[in-house]
Design an enzyme around this catalytic site. Structure first.
Site, PDB file in Angstrom:
ATOM      1  N   LYS A   3       0.853  -0.831  -0.029  1.00 50.03           N
ATOM      2  CA  LYS A   3       0.226  -0.072  -0.169  1.00 50.03           C
ATOM      3  C   LYS A   3       1.011   1.285   0.167  1.00 50.03           C
ATOM      4  O   LYS A   3       0.889   2.450  -1.052  1.00 50.03           O
ATOM      5  CB  LYS A   3      -1.237  -0.282   1.393  1.00 50.03           C
ATOM      6  CG  LYS A   3      -1.667   1.062   1.444  1.00 50.03           C
ATOM      7  CD  LYS A   3      -2.823   0.590   2.614  1.00 50.03           C
ATOM      8  CE  LYS A   3      -2.850   0.764   3.441  1.00 50.03           C
ATOM      9  NZ  LYS A   3      -3.218   2.066   3.851  1.00 50.03           N
ATOM     10  N   ARG A  56      -5.319   2.849  18.535  1.00 51.76           N
ATOM     11  CA  ARG A  56      -5.114   1.305  18.623  1.00 51.76           C
ATOM     12  C   ARG A  56      -4.622   0.984  19.799  1.00 51.76           C
ATOM     13  O   ARG A  56      -4.462  -0.507  20.284  1.00 51.76           O
ATOM     14  CB  ARG A  56      -4.378   1.185  17.287  1.00 51.76           C
ATOM     15  CG  ARG A  56      -4.562   1.159  15.791  1.00 51.76           C
ATOM     16  CD  ARG A  56      -4.160   0.882  14.675  1.00 51.76           C
ATOM     17  NE  ARG A  56      -5.004   0.961  13.984  1.00 51.76           N
ATOM     18  CZ  ARG A  56      -4.007   0.942  12.074  1.00 51.76           C
ATOM     19  NH1 ARG A  56      -1.947   0.987  12.817  1.00 51.76           N
ATOM     20  NH2 ARG A  56      -4.379   1.157  11.515  1.00 51.76           N
ATOM     21  N   SER A  68       8.143   9.856  10.540  1.00 49.53           N
ATOM     22  CA  SER A  68       6.433  10.038  10.104  1.00 49.53           C
ATOM     23  C   SER A  68       7.156   9.688   9.433  1.00 49.53           C
ATOM     24  O   SER A  68       6.918  10.895   8.536  1.00 49.53           O
ATOM     25  CB  SER A  68       6.018  11.428  10.556  1.00 49.53           C
ATOM     26  OG  SER A  68       4.959  10.704   9.848  1.00 49.53           O
ATOM     27  N   LYS A 111      -3.870   6.800  14.917  1.00 42.58           N
ATOM     28  CA  LYS A 111      -4.153   6.463  13.735  1.00 42.58           C
ATOM     29  C   LYS A 111      -5.677   6.438  13.349  1.00 42.58           C
ATOM     30  O   LYS A 111      -6.252   7.049  13.949  1.00 42.58           O
ATOM     31  CB  LYS A 111      -3.377   4.685  14.271  1.00 42.58           C
ATOM     32  CG  LYS A 111      -2.499   4.584  14.481  1.00 42.58           C
ATOM     33  CD  LYS A 111      -1.259   5.380  12.642  1.00 42.58           C
ATOM     34  CE  LYS A 111       0.353   5.052  13.008  1.00 42.58           C
ATOM     35  NZ  LYS A 111       1.101   5.871  11.432  1.00 42.58           N
ATOM     36  N   GLN A 170       5.169   9.509   6.560  1.00 45.38           N
ATOM     37  CA  GLN A 170       3.937  10.180   5.616  1.00 45.38           C
ATOM     38  C   GLN A 170       4.553  11.815   5.394  1.00 45.38           C
ATOM     39  O   GLN A 170       4.314  12.735   4.085  1.00 45.38           O
ATOM     40  CB  GLN A 170       2.330  10.135   6.025  1.00 45.38           C
ATOM     41  CG  GLN A 170       1.672   8.789   5.975  1.00 45.38           C
ATOM     42  CD  GLN A 170       0.898   8.302   7.141  1.00 45.38           C
ATOM     43  OE1 GLN A 170       0.334   9.402   7.619  1.00 45.38           O
ATOM     44  NE2 GLN A 170      -0.301   7.556   6.784  1.00 45.38           N
ATOM     45  N   ARG A 187      -6.739  -2.787   9.945  1.00 42.84           N
ATOM     46  CA  ARG A 187      -5.732  -3.867  11.046  1.00 42.84           C
ATOM     47  C   ARG A 187      -6.148  -4.107  12.422  1.00 42.84           C
ATOM     48  O   ARG A 187      -5.884  -4.963  12.416  1.00 42.84           O
ATOM     49  CB  ARG A 187      -4.344  -3.083  10.916  1.00 42.84           C
ATOM     50  CG  ARG A 187      -3.806  -2.572   9.697  1.00 42.84           C
ATOM     51  CD  ARG A 187      -2.316  -1.778   9.957  1.00 42.84           C
ATOM     52  NE  ARG A 187      -1.941  -1.513   8.575  1.00 42.84           N
ATOM     53  CZ  ARG A 187      -2.017  -1.559   7.625  1.00 42.84           C
ATOM     54  NH1 ARG A 187      -1.606  -3.371   7.487  1.00 42.84           N
ATOM     55  NH2 ARG A 187      -1.367  -0.867   6.408  1.00 42.84           N
ATOM     56  N   ARG A 243      -7.801  13.137  12.868  1.00 40.82           N
ATOM     57  CA  ARG A 243      -6.618  12.393  12.971  1.00 40.82           C
ATOM     58  C   ARG A 243      -5.538  14.027  12.773  1.00 40.82           C
ATOM     59  O   ARG A 243      -6.179  15.023  12.296  1.00 40.82           O
ATOM     60  CB  ARG A 243      -5.716  11.325  11.820  1.00 40.82           C
ATOM     61  CG  ARG A 243      -7.046  10.480  11.963  1.00 40.82           C
ATOM     62  CD  ARG A 243      -6.564   9.286  10.831  1.00 40.82           C
ATOM     63  NE  ARG A 243      -4.948   8.910  10.996  1.00 40.82           N
ATOM     64  CZ  ARG A 243      -4.944   8.107  10.518  1.00 40.82           C
ATOM     65  NH1 ARG A 243      -5.361   7.175   9.752  1.00 40.82           N
ATOM     66  NH2 ARG A 243      -3.150   7.768  10.180  1.00 40.82           N
ATOM     67  N   ASP A 286       2.623  -0.404  12.488  1.00 43.37           N
ATOM     68  CA  ASP A 286       1.361  -0.946  11.968  1.00 43.37           C
ATOM     69  C   ASP A 286       0.994  -2.277  12.560  1.00 43.37           C
ATOM     70  O   ASP A 286      -0.231  -2.867  11.809  1.00 43.37           O
ATOM     71  CB  ASP A 286       1.356  -0.899  10.280  1.00 43.37           C
ATOM     72  CG  ASP A 286       1.119   0.819   9.615  1.00 43.37           C
ATOM     73  OD1 ASP A 286       0.816   1.642  10.303  1.00 43.37           O
ATOM     74  OD2 ASP A 286       1.307   0.858   8.569  1.00 43.37           O
TER      75      ASP A 286
HETATM   76  C1  S3P Z   1       2.945   5.644   5.870  1.00 37.40           C
HETATM   77  C2  S3P Z   1       3.397   5.170   7.260  1.00 37.40           C
HETATM   78  C3  S3P Z   1       2.725   5.296   8.564  1.00 37.40           C
HETATM   79  C4  S3P Z   1       2.363   4.678   8.419  1.00 37.40           C
HETATM   80  C5  S3P Z   1       1.351   4.130   7.390  1.00 37.40           C
HETATM   81  C6  S3P Z   1       1.330   4.076   6.177  1.00 37.40           C
HETATM   82  C7  S3P Z   1       3.427   5.904   4.873  1.00 37.40           C
HETATM   83  O1  S3P Z   1       2.051   6.129   9.242  1.00 37.40           O
HETATM   84  O2  S3P Z   1       1.405   3.929  10.083  1.00 37.40           O
HETATM   85  O3  S3P Z   1      -0.315   3.245   7.848  1.00 37.40           O
HETATM   86  O4  S3P Z   1       2.552   5.201   3.958  1.00 37.40           O
HETATM   87  O5  S3P Z   1       3.881   6.487   4.873  1.00 37.40           O
HETATM   88  P1  S3P Z   1       3.166   7.581   9.628  1.00 37.40           P
HETATM   89  O6  S3P Z   1       3.631   7.864   8.959  1.00 37.40           O
HETATM   90  O7  S3P Z   1       2.391   8.589  11.031  1.00 37.40           O
HETATM   91  O8  S3P Z   1       3.821   7.050  11.221  1.00 37.40           O
END
Ligand code: S3P
Length: 434
Positions: A21, A344, A165, A340, A167, A386, A120, A313
């Site tokens: 993903k 969680r 993070s 999340k 993301q 999840r 979030r 995750d």
């Molecule tokens: C992800 C980063 C993680 C993860 C999420 C997917 C990504 O989140 O928990 O399911 O694809 O960059 P965070 O960046 O908030 O830690």
């Protein structure tokens, strides 16, 4: 939808986990702004990546699904102002990565998501983008989605991420592609590095030592064809199922084993899992292998520190393993779990307790007292894909029947999950194979 799961005498077979993903989101986003046409195969089938695809289409990118999991993406010179509000659905990766990209586009966009996504934290995203010169606002005093973004000229920054993070790191990197001057990001611990790998493969000038990433603005990326590896976060359900079930043997094909995602494998091996990694190779700049797992006698462990971002995750699932393992499993330094798809920590403790687990909540994790025989019961996914799947694995080793309410949410990341579970579950004790 409610899903009923019963224990089964034997778990056996092969699984091809769905395409990763995290890599799928990044591949389709970067291909959209690259020069040329990219073919992406084994693209993640879940609703989260579909949200990214539909936002990009709204932004004027032609993305054709030639066959299930096979996308052709024609990169555009400039994205187009969307006619309506962009919908990221349940996907934080979609909203955060796209916000980084949109901050540098010469138009106005508004992006939102479902109830869970709108609760979030977005301040962690807005803050660094503003330091780059972005005009970006959010609800709740710039802390929540919907986000309104008016593209502007950005400048490179030196930024220390307050949390590990991927993301937020990726959102900044996407904005940095269009900024004036270099951007350097420092992370407190390594997080998944798929954006860095892809950017490099597509011609960007990027340097990284795991904690510190520096990117120079890129005049143009070059499209590349990619076969996306199986998602280790989806494979993880079968790794734990195989390890805790008393009569199991499961093989997982073409699974990504990127070191920044390998935490679950390291923990299971450390707990005593009979897990082997075979046929390691590189595919599209990512390491891939076949994994094999069989029934194991697990022992509880302490899990925390820099390991956490590499298995973030998988923590609900590690709690399930901890229930069955000998001794105690302690998970610390995982307060990020509270923001999340749901909280969680709270939701995992609450739902596993309903199945007879002896588990305590900590502010930043949980304590799982192992050696319990779980008992079937009624539990709830909290609209978290999840958690729904982790409860499904708990149900496989519990006595009696487990009913999981709102179980359809698995479709965010792994639409075939319940089917794969049924397929692996041999109702007779005789040896199967698939
Ligand atoms: C992800 C980063 C993680 C993860 C999420 C997917 C990504 O989140 O928990 O399911 O694809 O960059 P965070 O960046 O908030 O830690």
């Amino acid at each position: 939808m409610e899903q009923r799961v019963r224990g089964c005498p034997r778990l056996e077979g092969k699984v091809s986990p769905p395409g990763d993903k995290s890599i799928s989101h990044r591949a389709v986003i970067l291909s959209s702004i690259a020069r040329g046409r990219a073919r992406l195969s084994n693209f993640a089938p879940g609703a989260d990546c579909r949200s990214t695809v539909s936002c990009l289409r709204e932004l004027g990118v032609e993305i054709v699904e030639e066959s299930p999991g096979m996308l052709t993406v024609s990169g555009v010179e400039a994205l187009r102002e969307p006619k309506d509000v962009l919908d990221a659905g349940n996907s934080a990766t979609t909203i955060r990565l796209l916000a980084g990209l949109l901050a540098a586009q010469d138009f106005l966009s508004i992006i939102t998501g479902d109830d869970s996504l709108r609760s979030r934290p977005m301040g962690r995203l807005i803050h660094p983008l503003r330091l780059m010169g972005a005009d970006i606002w959010g609800r709740g005093g710039d802390s929540l989605a919907p986000l309104a973004i008016k593209g502007s000229r950005l400048r490179g920054i030196q930024y220390r991420l307050p949390m590990a993070s991927a993301q937020i790191k990726s959102a900044i990197l996407l904005a940095a592609l269009f900024a004036k001057g270099e951007t350097t990001i420092e992370q407190p611990a390594p997080s998944r590095d798929h954006t860095e790998r892809l950017l490099r493969a597509m011609g960007a000038k990027l340097e990284s030592d795991g904690l510190r990433v520096t990117l120079a603005p890129a005049p143009a990326l070059s499209a590349i064809d990619l076969h996306i590896p199986g998602d280790i976060s989806s494979a993880a359900f079968w790794l734990v199922a195989g390890a805790i079930h008393p009569n199991a043997r499961i093989r997982l094909k073409d699974t990504g084993i990127n070191p920044t995602r390998m935490g679950i494998i390291e923990v299971l091996l450390d707990m005593g899992a009979k897990l082997t990694i075979e046929g390691e190779r590189m595919e599209g700049g990512e390491p891939v292998a076949e994994l094999a797992i069989e029934s194991s006698d697990l022992a509880g462990r302490q899990i925390g520190g820099d390991l956490i971002p590499r298995l973030i995750d998988e923590i609900p699932l590690i709690a399930v393993a901890g229930c069955v393992a000998r001794g105690t499993t302690v998970i610390r330094d995982a307060a990020e779990l509270r923001v999340k798809e749901t909280d969680r920590i709270r939701a995992t403790v609450r739902e596993l307790s309903k199945l007879g687990a002896h588990i305590e909540e900590l502010p930043d994790g949980m304590i799982v007292h192992g050696g319990r025989k779980l008992e079937g019961g009624e539990c709830y996914s909290h609209h978290d894909h999840r958690l729904a799947m982790a409860l499904g694995i708990a149900g496989l080793v519990a006595q009696g029947e487990t009913v999981i309410h709102d179980a359809e949410v698995v479709a965010f990341s792994y639409p075939a999950f319940w089917r794969d579970l049924e397929r692996l579950c041999r109702r007779t004790a005789e040896k199967g194979g698939s």
